[in-house]
Design a protein around this motif. Structure first.
Motif, PDB file in Angstrom:
ATOM      1  N   ASN A 397      11.351  20.743 -15.507  1.00 30.55           N
ATOM      2  CA  ASN A 397      12.042  19.453 -15.367  1.00 30.55           C
ATOM      3  C   ASN A 397      11.495  18.613 -14.218  1.00 30.55           C
ATOM      4  O   ASN A 397      12.057  17.574 -13.889  1.00 30.55           O
ATOM      5  CB  ASN A 397      13.538  19.689 -15.151  1.00 30.55           C
ATOM      6  CG  ASN A 397      13.838  20.339 -13.816  1.00 30.55           C
ATOM      7  OD1 ASN A 397      13.157  21.286 -13.428  1.00 30.55           O
ATOM      8  ND2 ASN A 397      14.849  19.854 -13.117  1.00 30.55           N
ATOM      9  N   LEU A 398      10.408  19.060 -13.571  1.00 34.09           N
ATOM     10  CA  LEU A 398       9.808  18.323 -12.462  1.00 34.09           C
ATOM     11  C   LEU A 398       8.317  18.154 -12.712  1.00 34.09           C
ATOM     12  O   LEU A 398       7.692  18.961 -13.402  1.00 34.09           O
ATOM     13  CB  LEU A 398      10.007  19.081 -11.140  1.00 34.09           C
ATOM     14  CG  LEU A 398      11.436  19.329 -10.652  1.00 34.09           C
ATOM     15  CD1 LEU A 398      11.406  20.226  -9.421  1.00 34.09           C
ATOM     16  CD2 LEU A 398      12.141  18.030 -10.330  1.00 34.09           C
ATOM     17  N   ASP A 402       6.818  15.550  -7.991  1.00 34.46           N
ATOM     18  CA  ASP A 402       8.236  15.757  -7.648  1.00 34.46           C
ATOM     19  C   ASP A 402       8.401  16.991  -6.772  1.00 34.46           C
ATOM     20  O   ASP A 402       9.170  16.987  -5.804  1.00 34.46           O
ATOM     21  CB  ASP A 402       9.070  15.938  -8.925  1.00 34.46           C
ATOM     22  CG  ASP A 402       9.168  14.660  -9.736  1.00 34.46           C
ATOM     23  OD1 ASP A 402       9.025  13.575  -9.134  1.00 34.46           O
ATOM     24  OD2 ASP A 402       9.374  14.760 -10.960  1.00 34.46           O
ATOM     25  N   SER A 406       9.945  16.919  -3.043  1.00 38.99           N
ATOM     26  CA  SER A 406      11.163  17.694  -2.796  1.00 38.99           C
ATOM     27  C   SER A 406      10.927  18.761  -1.735  1.00 38.99           C
ATOM     28  O   SER A 406      11.794  19.007  -0.885  1.00 38.99           O
ATOM     29  CB  SER A 406      11.641  18.360  -4.096  1.00 38.99           C
ATOM     30  OG  SER A 406      11.953  17.392  -5.073  1.00 38.99           O
ATOM     31  N   GLN A 439      17.699  24.819 -14.004  1.00 44.44           N
ATOM     32  CA  GLN A 439      16.921  23.696 -13.461  1.00 44.44           C
ATOM     33  C   GLN A 439      17.255  22.352 -14.093  1.00 44.44           C
ATOM     34  O   GLN A 439      17.133  21.311 -13.450  1.00 44.44           O
ATOM     35  CB  GLN A 439      15.423  23.980 -13.592  1.00 44.44           C
ATOM     36  CG  GLN A 439      14.954  24.282 -14.993  1.00 44.44           C
ATOM     37  CD  GLN A 439      13.471  24.613 -15.028  1.00 44.44           C
ATOM     38  OE1 GLN A 439      12.642  23.843 -14.573  1.00 44.44           O
ATOM     39  NE2 GLN A 439      13.134  25.769 -15.567  1.00 44.44           N
ATOM     40  N   LYS A 443      19.668  19.531  -8.886  1.00 42.97           N
ATOM     41  CA  LYS A 443      18.561  18.917  -8.165  1.00 42.97           C
ATOM     42  C   LYS A 443      17.822  20.001  -7.391  1.00 42.97           C
ATOM     43  O   LYS A 443      18.445  20.817  -6.705  1.00 42.97           O
ATOM     44  CB  LYS A 443      19.078  17.851  -7.195  1.00 42.97           C
ATOM     45  CG  LYS A 443      19.556  16.572  -7.860  1.00 42.97           C
ATOM     46  CD  LYS A 443      18.405  15.792  -8.466  1.00 42.97           C
ATOM     47  CE  LYS A 443      18.875  14.451  -9.022  1.00 42.97           C
ATOM     48  NZ  LYS A 443      17.773  13.707  -9.646  1.00 42.97           N
ATOM     49  N   SER A 445      15.892  20.115  -4.642  1.00 41.56           N
ATOM     50  CA  SER A 445      16.030  20.217  -3.186  1.00 41.56           C
ATOM     51  C   SER A 445      17.411  20.714  -2.787  1.00 41.56           C
ATOM     52  O   SER A 445      17.552  21.537  -1.873  1.00 41.56           O
ATOM     53  CB  SER A 445      15.733  18.866  -2.524  1.00 41.56           C
ATOM     54  OG  SER A 445      16.590  17.862  -3.047  1.00 41.56           O
ATOM     55  N   ASP A 446      18.457  20.235  -3.476  1.00 38.39           N
ATOM     56  CA  ASP A 446      19.814  20.697  -3.172  1.00 38.39           C
ATOM     57  C   ASP A 446      19.954  22.192  -3.445  1.00 38.39           C
ATOM     58  O   ASP A 446      20.513  22.939  -2.642  1.00 38.39           O
ATOM     59  CB  ASP A 446      20.839  19.931  -4.004  1.00 38.39           C
ATOM     60  CG  ASP A 446      21.029  18.498  -3.524  1.00 38.39           C
ATOM     61  OD1 ASP A 446      20.473  18.161  -2.463  1.00 38.39           O
ATOM     62  OD2 ASP A 446      21.719  17.726  -4.202  1.00 38.39           O
ATOM     63  N   LEU A 522      24.139  15.388 -11.075  1.00 38.69           N
ATOM     64  CA  LEU A 522      23.288  16.547 -10.800  1.00 38.69           C
ATOM     65  C   LEU A 522      23.213  16.924  -9.323  1.00 38.69           C
ATOM     66  O   LEU A 522      22.815  18.047  -9.000  1.00 38.69           O
ATOM     67  CB  LEU A 522      21.858  16.369 -11.339  1.00 38.69           C
ATOM     68  CG  LEU A 522      21.693  16.286 -12.856  1.00 38.69           C
ATOM     69  CD1 LEU A 522      20.204  16.246 -13.211  1.00 38.69           C
ATOM     70  CD2 LEU A 522      22.370  17.432 -13.565  1.00 38.69           C
ATOM     71  N   HIS A 523      23.578  16.039  -8.412  1.00 38.37           N
ATOM     72  CA  HIS A 523      23.542  16.390  -6.993  1.00 38.37           C
ATOM     73  C   HIS A 523      24.684  17.343  -6.652  1.00 38.37           C
ATOM     74  O   HIS A 523      25.728  17.346  -7.299  1.00 38.37           O
ATOM     75  CB  HIS A 523      23.644  15.139  -6.123  1.00 38.37           C
ATOM     76  CG  HIS A 523      22.381  14.349  -6.056  1.00 38.37           C
ATOM     77  ND1 HIS A 523      21.330  14.715  -5.250  1.00 38.37           N
ATOM     78  CD2 HIS A 523      21.985  13.218  -6.701  1.00 38.37           C
ATOM     79  CE1 HIS A 523      20.348  13.840  -5.388  1.00 38.37           C
ATOM     80  NE2 HIS A 523      20.716  12.929  -6.268  1.00 38.37           N
ATOM     81  N   CYS A 529      29.470  18.596 -10.549  1.00 37.42           N
ATOM     82  CA  CYS A 529      28.270  19.444 -10.561  1.00 37.42           C
ATOM     83  C   CYS A 529      28.315  20.532  -9.494  1.00 37.42           C
ATOM     84  O   CYS A 529      27.488  21.448  -9.518  1.00 37.42           O
ATOM     85  CB  CYS A 529      27.018  18.592 -10.336  1.00 37.42           C
ATOM     86  SG  CYS A 529      26.730  17.371 -11.626  1.00 37.42           S
ATOM     87  N   TYR A 533      26.054  24.900  -8.709  1.00 39.81           N
ATOM     88  CA  TYR A 533      25.145  25.390  -7.664  1.00 39.81           C
ATOM     89  C   TYR A 533      25.504  26.793  -7.188  1.00 39.81           C
ATOM     90  O   TYR A 533      24.734  27.416  -6.462  1.00 39.81           O
ATOM     91  CB  TYR A 533      25.144  24.430  -6.472  1.00 39.81           C
ATOM     92  CG  TYR A 533      24.349  23.177  -6.735  1.00 39.81           C
ATOM     93  CD1 TYR A 533      23.054  23.040  -6.260  1.00 39.81           C
ATOM     94  CD2 TYR A 533      24.875  22.136  -7.492  1.00 39.81           C
ATOM     95  CE1 TYR A 533      22.311  21.892  -6.509  1.00 39.81           C
ATOM     96  CE2 TYR A 533      24.146  20.987  -7.755  1.00 39.81           C
ATOM     97  CZ  TYR A 533      22.866  20.875  -7.265  1.00 39.81           C
ATOM     98  OH  TYR A 533      22.119  19.748  -7.525  1.00 39.81           O
TER      99      TYR A 533
END
Length: 854
Positions: A397-398, A402, A406, A439, A443, A445-446, A522-523, A529, A533
């Motif tokens: 997805n990146l 990206d 990230s 994924q 996100k 990075s998060d 997504l964050h 969301c 995580y």
């Protein structure tokens, strides 16, 4: 290679011995044994041989499934040599012929070979068949079916090619120092570094360098291999004796005497303790003999000791005794790798040590800290691995750009939280296992930062999971209700972990809160969301791959029902709801919206989740008409109304929207505050939709495409009004047209309806309770018990024995209900209740007639 040479040597010796003693063995042993057993040729002996052949085929089959080592080949070779000698060299010994000219030993050998070959053929054919059954369709890649876990092996480096921290150069310098110096006594060197910093890798490089020189003997010792603390010294000295005996013929004897004098040879036995009371050994003489033997070698002895920091305090003390006293021989160098802080902490709990001093200082002549890895080396490895996962198709997805952007966002935290390469590898294994399946829903990075906290700061991770850092109740938080905002807490802001939190979550002073509150999808700070995580591969209720199966185009009610059956017991309501909210913004066309609405309506049918109903019920009201009109290109409200009507009617999957429609209609009728202008459909329009669906369902039922429970569901949705509290009606009033349509169908085809009306529940071994099927809206169809009896009696049963027994039982059941004033009458009978099957009307009739059931 060495093992193969040894086996060949044994076979060669066997050939020589058989040639020397073959005749003697035949004369003195084999012939006499044959005569002693008095075995005579005949059918009995032949039958015994044939039976043995079957056994040999069986053993050959099983040998084909095992790895055959060189020792087994050696034994088979020796057996063949013995047979060949007596068959073709020494003709004084004859073999019994089993079939024609084939003797019994040849037959047994053939049987073993046949079993072995058959086993191999079956293994190959079975493997091909398994591959055909398990392989995906040619158009689908295996990776799309199953995404394998990424493992990063935390193993020491042996090859200089992979020496990231230049430990090999450090090892060469230490090797040169050891070789160039002379040691009149032993010398101990400590290699200190935290766990995972590369101590074992450094010892590997040191060993490789020293192996190049003939004047050095290398001995490896790891006390973790000892059975217990009392065996450490004896194990160590035994290894010394074995290794040095290659260079000195008397070394084993000398070391054995020394071990006896030290009282470490089998010192756990009762006899050694008794002898120890009456005899005190002096190790001075035996130690002097070892010193002379070691000096005679004229070689340096380098003893490498690893994993000292994985031992208990008592075990560490035993190793230190060897280094400092019992094994401190001339020209002996100990190189020991350990975490200094850990070893001294553990020793501090076992022995007393002056404050401000380290216990290891007393035992090691020199301590060399391992060169520390640089931050950029670890971060470079991380970045390289992430790009590799992208190139190999695991991160989908990146883009590579990206990933780079990230990673720059989180690299500082990674360097702080992952101080060693071991930490990096262990973190990457855990991160990939959790991130790759998720994924599409997070996100990068998060998720990376959350994973860092989980690995390095588990307490902070748990507090974050419990939402301990967020402003939840203030008016400010209410204004931005879609996102989590960090508390304005000065104390919290000074904590080391706050840097990680502020990279993931907004603060009160953030300038883009309005935008984040609208577009935070997504964050991790987006409330819907957040729980994603904290996905756990072992304990999560529903995997993302499972949820993605809901997005299958034109998915049917039966398929969703099967999915929910698989998810049974996993308490998935919250996961389903959050997942559907997550993908809501991805619906951009009318076709996508229709599929999305059907999925949501079906999920409500199997979860009965009120929040899920509220999410999808809003599409039946014009509260967000402006948004829908623009996003989905609806020209007018009338067009939208027809569009939603088509979704609700769901002609190709009639049962899909039944439960949802029933809930919508009852809620809308009972809510007197609703404005007509806000409703997409009036009450009567919704009722008409339900009635049309029922009538179509009855037609499909007649064709055998629906079952009675489906019809009862369609019937229950045909609500006309809510019953007043003073009324005897249960909850709501159904449309007369619906009642008429259903009863006409029931009278027309009674055999399609009555067989699943009444079942039972076992009370004890001789008692059952009859239960009317709760899926049947009895009071909506029949006004009274008499109406039900009249319906049963009206059924024509001539020529249909099964139908006759069913109506007879239902008549008797009605009488029993009337007598006990309940529709769940209890009945005791002769026989065993566990023998009675559900909906077995013939058996029920016998029970009510007093017949025993066995």
């Amino acid at each position: 290679m060495r093992e193969n040479i040894s086996c060949f040597y044994i076979v060669l010796i066997s050939v020589c011995l058989i040639n020397l003693w073959g005749g003697v063995l035949a004369d003195k042993i084999f012939i006499d044994l044959w005569n002693l057993l008095e075995l005579k040729e005949g059918r009995s002996l032949q039958f015994l041989i044939y039976t043995l052949c079957l056994g040999f085929v069986y053993y050959g089959w099983h040998f084909s499934k095992k790895h055959i080592d060189s020792q087994s080949y050696t034994i088979l070779a020796i057996i063949f040599i013995i047979y060949a000698y007596y068959k073709w060299v020494d003709d004084s010994f004859s073999f019994l012929n089993a079939i024609g000219q084939i003797d019994c030993f040849q037959l047994l050998a053939f049987a073993l070979l046949i079993g072995f070959v058959l086993g191999k053929i079956f293994e190959i054919k079975g493997g091909q068949l398994s591959t055909l059954k398990c392989s995906p369709q040619p158009t689908e890649s295996l990776q799309s079916e199953i995404s394998p876990l990424q493992f990063y092996r935390d193993e020491p480096v042996c090859n200089v090619k992979y020496d990231r921290y230049h430990f090999a150069e450090f090892a060469k310098r230490l090797s040169a120092t050891i070789r160039q110096r002379e040691f009149t006594d032993s010398y101990s060197i400590g290699i200190t570094a935290p766990w995972g910093a590369g101590k074992t890798s450094m010892l590997n490089f040191l060993r490789d360098d020293l192996l190049q020189y003939n004047d050095v003997i290398i001995i490896d010792f790891n006390a973790r291999a000892s059975a217990n603390v009392n065996c450490i010294q004896s194990d160590f000295l035994s290894i010394i004796a074995m290794q040095l005996s290659q260079y000195h013929t008397g070394m084993k004897s000398v070391v054995k005497d020394y071990m006896e004098d030290l009282n470490v040879l089998a010192r756990d036995t009762i006899w050694s303790k008794v002898l120890g009371i009456i005899h005190i050994n002096d190790a001075t003489d035996s130690r002097e003999k070892i010193q002379k033997a070691v000096a005679a070698l004229n070689k340096k002895i380098v003893i490498l000791i690893d994993d000292l920091d994985r031992l208990t305090g008592e075990e560490i003390l035993e190793v230190l005794k060897l280094i400092n006293k019992n094994a401190s021989f001339q020209n002996t160098v100990f190189v020991t790798a350990y975490d200094k802080q850990y070893v001294n902490t553990v020793l501090g709990s076992v022995v007393c040590c002056p404050e401000g001093r380290d216990f290891t200082d007393k035992y090691f002549n020199m301590e060399l800290p391992l060169p520390e890895s640089l931050n950029n080396q670890r971060s470079s490895f991380l970045f390289y691995e992430l790009k590799r996962l992208f190139r190999e198709g695991f991160i989908t997805n990146l883009t590579e750009q990206d990933i780079e952007q990230s990673f720059l966002h989180v690299v500082g935290l990674a360097e702080n939280y992952l101080p060693t390469m071991r930490d990096v590898k262990r973190f990457m294994s855990a991160f990939c296992a959790s991130y790759l399946p998720l994924q599409k829903n997070v996100k990068f990075s998060d998720f990376f930062i959350v994973s860092l906290l989980k690995y390095a700061e588990p307490n902070i991770y748990e507090r974050l999971k419990l939402k301990d850092f967020f402003d939840i109740v203030s008016d400010f938080a209410y204004d931005y209700r879609n996102i989590y905002i960090l508390k304005a807490d000065e104390k919290q802001m000074k904590q080391p972990y706050f840097d990680a939190l502020r990279l993931m979550f907004p603060q009160h002073t953030s300038g883009d809160l309005e935008s984040m509150n609208k577009k935070g999808y997504l964050h991790v700070y987006w409330k819907n969301c957040f729980d994603t995580y904290f996905f756990n591969m072992e304990y999560y209720k529903v995997y993302c791959e499972d949820l993605d199966r809901l997005l299958k185009k034109n998915i049917k009610d039966a398929e969703v029902k099967q999915l929910f059956k698989q998810w049974e017991g996993r308490y998935i309501n919250t996961d389903i709801r959050d997942y559907l909210l997550m993908i809501k913004d991805n619906q951009n066309t009318q076709e996508q919206l229709a599929e999305y609405l059907k999925i949501g309506i079906l999920c409500y049918k199997y979860t009965h989740d009120e929040e899920l109903f509220s999410i999808f019920c809003r599409y039946l009201y014009y509260y967000s008409w402006g948004e829908w009109e623009k996003k989905f290109d609806f020209l007018s409200k009338e067009e939208y109304k027809n569009y939603i009507k088509k979704v609700l009617e769901c002609e190709d999957d009639l049962t899909a929207t039944t439960a949802f429609l029933q809930k919508v209609l009852s809620s809308q009728i009972s809510n007197k505050e609703l404005r007509t202008d806000d409703c997409v459909f009036t009450d009567s329009e919704l009722s008409d939709i339900c009635l049309v669906r029922l009538q179509r369902g009855i037609a499909l039922f007649k064709e055998g495409k629906l079952n009675p429970i489906d019809i009862y569901g369609l019937f229950g949705a045909c609500i006309k009004d809510i019953a007043p509290k003073t009324s005897e009606a249960e909850g709501y009033i159904l449309m007369p047209e619906a009642i008429r349509s259903l009863t006409e169908s029931m009278y027309r085809e009674p055999q399609r309806y009555i067989y699943n009306m009444v079942s039972h529940q076992m009370i004890d071994s001789h008692t059952i309770k009859f239960i009317f099927n709760s899926d049947i809206p009895f009071r909506k169809i029949f006004c009274s018990n008499d109406d039900f009896v009249n319906y049963i009696r009206s059924i024509e049963t001539e020529g249909n024995n099964k139908l006759r027994k069913a109506t007879n039982f239902l008549n008797e059941y009605s009488e029993l209900c009337k007598a006990q004033h309940t529709n769940q009458p209890i009945f005791t009978f002769k026989g065993k209740a566990d023998k009675v099957k559900p909906y077995s009307y013939a058996t029920y009739e016998l029970i009510l007639e007093g017949e025993p059931i066995e």
